[in-house]
Design an enzyme around this catalytic site. Structure first.
Site, short mmCIF file in Angstrom:
data_model
loop_
_atom_site.label_atom_id
_atom_site.label_comp_id
_atom_site.label_asym_id
_atom_site.label_seq_id
_atom_site.Cartn_x
_atom_site.Cartn_y
_atom_site.Cartn_z
N LYS A 19 26.40 0.81 -13.68
CA LYS A 19 25.51 -0.28 -14.09
C LYS A 19 25.53 -1.41 -13.05
O LYS A 19 24.50 -2.06 -12.82
CB LYS A 19 25.92 -0.82 -15.47
N TYR A 32 31.20 4.11 -15.84
CA TYR A 32 29.97 3.58 -16.48
C TYR A 32 29.65 2.19 -15.92
O TYR A 32 28.52 1.93 -15.48
CB TYR A 32 30.15 3.52 -18.00
N THR A 75 24.88 -5.01 -18.54
CA THR A 75 26.00 -5.16 -19.47
C THR A 75 27.05 -6.13 -18.95
O THR A 75 27.22 -6.28 -17.72
CB THR A 75 26.65 -3.77 -19.71
N ASP A 76 27.78 -6.75 -19.87
CA ASP A 76 28.88 -7.64 -19.44
C ASP A 76 29.98 -6.87 -18.72
O ASP A 76 30.77 -7.44 -17.96
CB ASP A 76 29.46 -8.41 -20.64
N GLU A 77 30.00 -5.53 -18.92
CA GLU A 77 31.09 -4.74 -18.32
C GLU A 77 31.06 -4.73 -16.79
O GLU A 77 32.05 -4.37 -16.17
CB GLU A 77 31.05 -3.29 -18.84
#
Ligand code: NAD
Ligand code: DAU
Length: 341
Positions: A155, A151, A124-126
């Site tokens: 990741k 979260y 994810t970009d997060e």
């Protein structure tokens, strides 16, 4: 037949990927390995060709279950399985560490043991944190890691393990980092389906903080086509950012949605902000566009229209997911009943 082991394939993006693979070519045989947590739903898999799709209920953090389910000679493992909701990770990170971190390592070990040709980690970009509000900065594949939520941190940890498996053991790995997906079958804890469901029921839509946070939206099938391109043509060890060049403020997202549904903007309610709420995500997808010749097919207008049409036509799916444990989650998260006006 080319065997692919998909994890988390009963969830939102995983089920869209499974459908895409089966539609794209008769060559694929998919083993779909999913624990069926609150987010997994067998209704997402109805009507699939049973000769080319085999579902196994199993947990990626259970080493024996993974070893038993994973066959030799797989072309790829595509790892979608995850705890995926930021708000839930703020309430408790336990399941996030177990599935997203331990689960990924167990899959990597199994991939090596069974000679899987390629490991695709859906990230994810997060993991890259929050961008300044200047409209001029973008996430690239070289952006530093700066995860801000439990979260995102889980990741990021998973990505490190994938990188280590490539570096230390020479496992052929690729990582994709995408922004906010929208489309059919998204669990209505996420902003867009939550807003659609509430608006369709004339219930208020909770907008965190000032609603000016920016997310980069992509139609789920476009994301899946990008993952397929990376799985088939990506360079070993590489990370690919995936985005449709579509960053929008949350307020604008809800307003276009309410307009499309013919509902008044008065349904919008500002509520207490998410803790540690990332301000802005925006992805530069130049690498995947240039190297793998991938482009999104949907515009924001066409993708949103398809999405709204699907939820309108599948009210039963939506109401099933909004019953039971979802009601408890909603009360805890928002302090109101799911069907309060
Ligand atoms: P989701 O929550 O809808 O689905 C997750 C699926 O994984 C569910 O079917 C669930 O049952 C399964 N699962 C959870 N724990 C498991 C375990 N221990 N073992 C086996 N299966 C398990 O998530 P999603 O939105 O479809 O996201 C899929 C992946 O894509 C995730 O890895 C997520 O981090 C990533 N991602 C999501 C987005 C997004 O906007 N939704 C964007 C970028 C990346
Ligand atoms: O960027 C990719 C990520 O996008 C994925 O890795 C995650 O799995 C996925 O959940 C998503 O994370 P976000 O936190 O961006 O998505 P969410 O739908 O939860 O929220 C989108 C934006 O809307 C965010 O700025 C928070 C805001 N929001 C969300 C909810 C649930 C609200 O204003 N109100 C809400 O009720």
């Amino acid at each position: 037949m080319r065997k692919v082991f998909v994890t988390g394939g009963a969830g939102f993006i995983g089920s869209a990927f499974v459908k895409l693979l089966l539609d794209e070519s008769d060559d694929w045989f998919i083993t779909n390995f999913d624990a069926l947590t609150y987010a997994g739903n067998l209704e997402n898999l109805t009507g699939l060709d049973e000769n080319r799709h085999h579902f196994i209920r199993g947990d990626i953090a259970d080493r024996d279950a993974v070893t038993q389910a994973l066959e030799n000679d797989c072309e790829a493992i595509v790892n979608f399985a995850a705890e995926s909701h930021v708000d839930r990770s703020i309430t408790s990170a336990d399941d996030f560490l177990r599935t997203n971190v331990t689960g990924t390592q167990i899959l990597l070990d199994a991939a090596r043991a069974k000679g899987v040709k390629r490991f695709v980690q859906v990230s994810t970009d997060e993991v890259m944190g929050s961008l300044p509000e200047d409209d001029a900065s973008f996430f690239t594949e070289d952006s530093p890691f700066a995860p801000n939520s439990p979260y995102a941190a889980s990741k990021a940890a998973a990505e490190h393990l994938v990188r280590a498996a490539h570096h230390t053991f020479g496992l052929d790995t690729v990582v994709t980092r995408c922004g906010n997906n929208y489309g059919p079958r998204q669990f209505p804890e996420k902003f867009l389906p939550l807003a659609i469901a509430n608006a369709m029921n004339d219930q208020t839509i909770p907008v965190y903080g000032d609603g000016m946070n920016v997310r980069d939206w992509i139609y789920v099938e476009d994301h899946c086509r990008a993952i397929l391109a990376v799985m088939e043509k990506g360079k070993p060890g590489r990370v690919y950012n995936i985005g449709a060049r579509n960053p929008r403020r949350n307020l604008e997202v809800v307003q276009s949605l309410l307009d499309a549904l013919g509902k008044p903007h008065s349904l919008l309610r500002f509520v207490t902000d998410r803790l540690g709420h990332d301000r802005r995500y925006a992805i530069d997808p130049s690498l995947i566009e240039a190297e793998l010749d991938w482009r999104p097919r949907e515009t924001w207008a066409s993708g949103l229209a398809k999405t709204i049409a699907w939820y309108r036509e599948n009210n039963r799916w939506l109401e099933n997911t909004r019953s039971g444990a979802y009601r408890d989650y909603y009360r805890l998260q928002y302090g109101t009943e799911v069907n309060a006006s």
